[in-house]
Design a protein around this motif. Structure first.
Motif, PDB file in Angstrom:
ATOM      1  N   ASP A 127       0.990  -0.988   0.061  1.00 32.64           N
ATOM      2  CA  ASP A 127      -0.175  -0.041   0.014  1.00 32.64           C
ATOM      3  C   ASP A 127       0.803   1.114  -0.003  1.00 32.64           C
ATOM      4  O   ASP A 127       0.297   2.320  -0.307  1.00 32.64           O
ATOM      5  CB  ASP A 127      -0.816  -0.070   1.294  1.00 32.64           C
ATOM      6  CG  ASP A 127      -1.955  -0.932   1.340  1.00 32.64           C
ATOM      7  OD1 ASP A 127      -2.457  -1.339  -0.134  1.00 32.64           O
ATOM      8  OD2 ASP A 127      -2.372  -1.647   2.195  1.00 32.64           O
ATOM      9  N   ASP A 128       1.961   1.048   0.366  1.00 33.82           N
ATOM     10  CA  ASP A 128       2.994   2.392   0.353  1.00 33.82           C
ATOM     11  C   ASP A 128       3.953   2.690  -0.779  1.00 33.82           C
ATOM     12  O   ASP A 128       4.658   3.590  -0.652  1.00 33.82           O
ATOM     13  CB  ASP A 128       3.834   2.175   1.729  1.00 33.82           C
ATOM     14  CG  ASP A 128       4.586   1.015   1.843  1.00 33.82           C
ATOM     15  OD1 ASP A 128       4.672   0.371   0.981  1.00 33.82           O
ATOM     16  OD2 ASP A 128       5.507   1.039   2.678  1.00 33.82           O
ATOM     17  N   LYS A 129       3.459   2.074  -1.702  1.00 26.72           N
ATOM     18  CA  LYS A 129       4.290   2.256  -2.949  1.00 26.72           C
ATOM     19  C   LYS A 129       3.362   2.319  -4.114  1.00 26.72           C
ATOM     20  O   LYS A 129       2.140   1.644  -4.033  1.00 26.72           O
ATOM     21  CB  LYS A 129       5.175   1.089  -3.352  1.00 26.72           C
ATOM     22  CG  LYS A 129       6.392   1.014  -2.374  1.00 26.72           C
ATOM     23  CD  LYS A 129       7.379  -0.125  -2.683  1.00 26.72           C
ATOM     24  CE  LYS A 129       8.478  -0.108  -1.576  1.00 26.72           C
ATOM     25  NZ  LYS A 129       9.537  -0.937  -1.849  1.00 26.72           N
ATOM     26  N   PRO A 130       3.625   3.324  -5.133  1.00 29.16           N
ATOM     27  CA  PRO A 130       2.634   3.295  -6.257  1.00 29.16           C
ATOM     28  C   PRO A 130       2.473   2.563  -7.114  1.00 29.16           C
ATOM     29  O   PRO A 130       3.219   1.679  -7.191  1.00 29.16           O
ATOM     30  CB  PRO A 130       3.262   4.646  -7.051  1.00 29.16           C
ATOM     31  CG  PRO A 130       4.727   4.706  -6.701  1.00 29.16           C
ATOM     32  CD  PRO A 130       4.603   4.191  -5.249  1.00 29.16           C
ATOM     33  N   ARG A 131       1.075   2.190  -7.574  1.00 24.77           N
ATOM     34  CA  ARG A 131       0.596   1.289  -8.509  1.00 24.77           C
ATOM     35  C   ARG A 131       0.181   1.900  -9.962  1.00 24.77           C
ATOM     36  O   ARG A 131      -0.814   2.745  -9.683  1.00 24.77           O
ATOM     37  CB  ARG A 131      -0.536   0.397  -7.938  1.00 24.77           C
ATOM     38  CG  ARG A 131      -0.198  -0.061  -6.427  1.00 24.77           C
ATOM     39  CD  ARG A 131      -1.686  -0.820  -6.144  1.00 24.77           C
ATOM     40  NE  ARG A 131      -1.494  -1.420  -4.476  1.00 24.77           N
ATOM     41  CZ  ARG A 131      -2.126  -0.917  -3.546  1.00 24.77           C
ATOM     42  NH1 ARG A 131      -3.336  -0.152  -3.936  1.00 24.77           N
ATOM     43  NH2 ARG A 131      -1.874  -1.400  -2.190  1.00 24.77           N
ATOM     44  N   TYR A 132       0.878   1.414 -10.838  1.00 20.36           N
ATOM     45  CA  TYR A 132       0.704   2.031 -12.251  1.00 20.36           C
ATOM     46  C   TYR A 132       0.081   0.932 -13.115  1.00 20.36           C
ATOM     47  O   TYR A 132       0.511  -0.126 -13.114  1.00 20.36           O
ATOM     48  CB  TYR A 132       2.005   2.460 -12.586  1.00 20.36           C
ATOM     49  CG  TYR A 132       2.300   2.708 -14.093  1.00 20.36           C
ATOM     50  CD1 TYR A 132       1.311   3.254 -14.828  1.00 20.36           C
ATOM     51  CD2 TYR A 132       3.456   2.371 -14.699  1.00 20.36           C
ATOM     52  CE1 TYR A 132       1.521   3.461 -16.345  1.00 20.36           C
ATOM     53  CE2 TYR A 132       3.895   2.675 -16.042  1.00 20.36           C
ATOM     54  CZ  TYR A 132       2.913   3.205 -16.692  1.00 20.36           C
ATOM     55  OH  TYR A 132       2.906   3.423 -18.195  1.00 20.36           O
ATOM     56  N   LEU A 133      -1.214   1.392 -13.468  1.00 19.83           N
ATOM     57  CA  LEU A 133      -1.879   0.200 -14.714  1.00 19.83           C
ATOM     58  C   LEU A 133      -1.357   0.823 -15.917  1.00 19.83           C
ATOM     59  O   LEU A 133      -1.993   1.922 -16.283  1.00 19.83           O
ATOM     60  CB  LEU A 133      -3.303   0.383 -14.159  1.00 19.83           C
ATOM     61  CG  LEU A 133      -4.107  -0.480 -15.143  1.00 19.83           C
ATOM     62  CD1 LEU A 133      -3.740  -1.888 -14.969  1.00 19.83           C
ATOM     63  CD2 LEU A 133      -5.654  -0.500 -14.744  1.00 19.83           C
ATOM     64  N   MET A 134      -0.923  -0.191 -16.753  1.00 16.38           N
ATOM     65  CA  MET A 134      -0.305   0.429 -18.019  1.00 16.38           C
ATOM     66  C   MET A 134      -1.195   0.104 -19.055  1.00 16.38           C
ATOM     67  O   MET A 134      -2.108  -0.589 -19.093  1.00 16.38           O
ATOM     68  CB  MET A 134       0.776  -0.359 -18.462  1.00 16.38           C
ATOM     69  CG  MET A 134       1.914  -0.289 -17.395  1.00 16.38           C
ATOM     70  SD  MET A 134       3.398  -1.274 -17.808  1.00 16.38           S
ATOM     71  CE  MET A 134       4.202  -0.229 -19.084  1.00 16.38           C
TER      72      MET A 134
END
Length: 285
Positions: A127-134
């Motif tokens: 939860d503490d790191k960005p999640r990037y949906l490509m």
């Protein structure tokens, strides 16, 4: 004459280091989500993990450029399946990974498969790191996937659809206005009242844009592109604000209600995949 070009993980990282972008991507082995070849997906998943280690070793600027791995594994969300194995491999490297990308989607798979992969990945990633949906950029997809836990997106959709004469607008699904349609040929209204884009702010009517598009005038594509980017910026700003004010659930419900009025009211019903995805995120629509 066509020639093959070999791009190794080390080559990819070297070029991205030279570009100097804040976020760079590990080279992955991506397979079309609709490919029917289990062995190919297995090879690609494990190759993606191996290549991540090679990308890290080749990365010359880890203090200034963030190297994101890309989750692969096709549409296999089963327990012990390929997505889960890829996620487990990334979690074992979490101490040096600044953020994660979710890849291999938006390639023609069903919306039911799509949201379930996103949901699985978001639940497994920290939860503490960005999640990037490509490669995902439809407004409804952003609304739903943000509810599932995605933070970042990229997509050519807003600019590509602009070049075809389609404007993004709020309101009833599909949330688009086709300026090439004859319905716009005598419409003196701007694309969207209150929009700050160059087309709306300067009073370009739908009729004028219709004429420019039909004539192939490049100004039309520029104005349409500017509008669609302004729409997406306004959408994401309002999404972010609602999250900061702890009212994203209500924001989603309003957005979905505006797009899907229901057949009894002369509109469309909320798609099943939207209901199920948002229910998984704890939002009832």
């Amino acid at each position: 004459k066509k020639q093959r070009m070999l791009l190794r993980p080390e080559d990819s990282i070297r070029h991205q280091n030279l570009i100097g972008s804040d976020i760079i991507m590990a080279l992955d082995d991506v397979v079309s989500s609709v490919e029917n070849d289990d062995e190919r997906f297995t090879v690609a998943t494990y190759r993606t993990l191996r290549w991540l280690d090679r990308c890290r070793s080749a990365h010359a600027n880890p203090q200034t450029q963030n190297l994101f791995p890309i989750v692969q594994g096709g549409l296999d969300t089963s327990i012990g399946g390929l997505r889960e194995k890829c996620l487990a491999g990334f979690r074992n490297r979490d101490d040096w990974v600044p953020g994660y990308a979710i890849g291999g989607l938006a390639g023609g798979e069903s919306k039911d498969d799509f949201w379930r992969v996103v949901d699985q990945c978001c639940r497994a990633l920290p939860d503490d790191k960005p999640r990037y949906l490509m490669g995902v950029g439809y407004p409804l997809d952003l609304i739903v996937c943000t509810a599932l836990g995605v933070d970042m997106y990229d997509c050519v959709y807003p600019t590509r659809t602009a070049r075809f004469g389609v404007a993004l607008v709020p309101g009833e699904a599909p949330g688009t206005l086709r300026l090439k349609s004859n319905n716009c040929s005598a419409d003196d209204r701007v694309i969207q009242e209150g929009c700050e884009c160059q087309a709306c702010k300067n009073g370009y009517s739908r009729a004028r844009l219709h004429f420019l598009l039909k004539a192939g005038n490049p100004l039309a594509a520029q104005l349409m592109t500017n509008h669609n980017l302004a729409y997406m910026m306004s959408l994401t700003r309002s999404m972010r604000q609602s999250i900061m004010e702890d009212r994203y659930d209500e924001y989603v419900q309003t957005f979905v209600r505006d797009q899907f009025r229901g057949k009894d009211a002369g509109g469309q019903d909320v798609p099943v995949w939207v209901r199920e995805a948002l229910a998984s995120a704890g939002i009832e629509v």
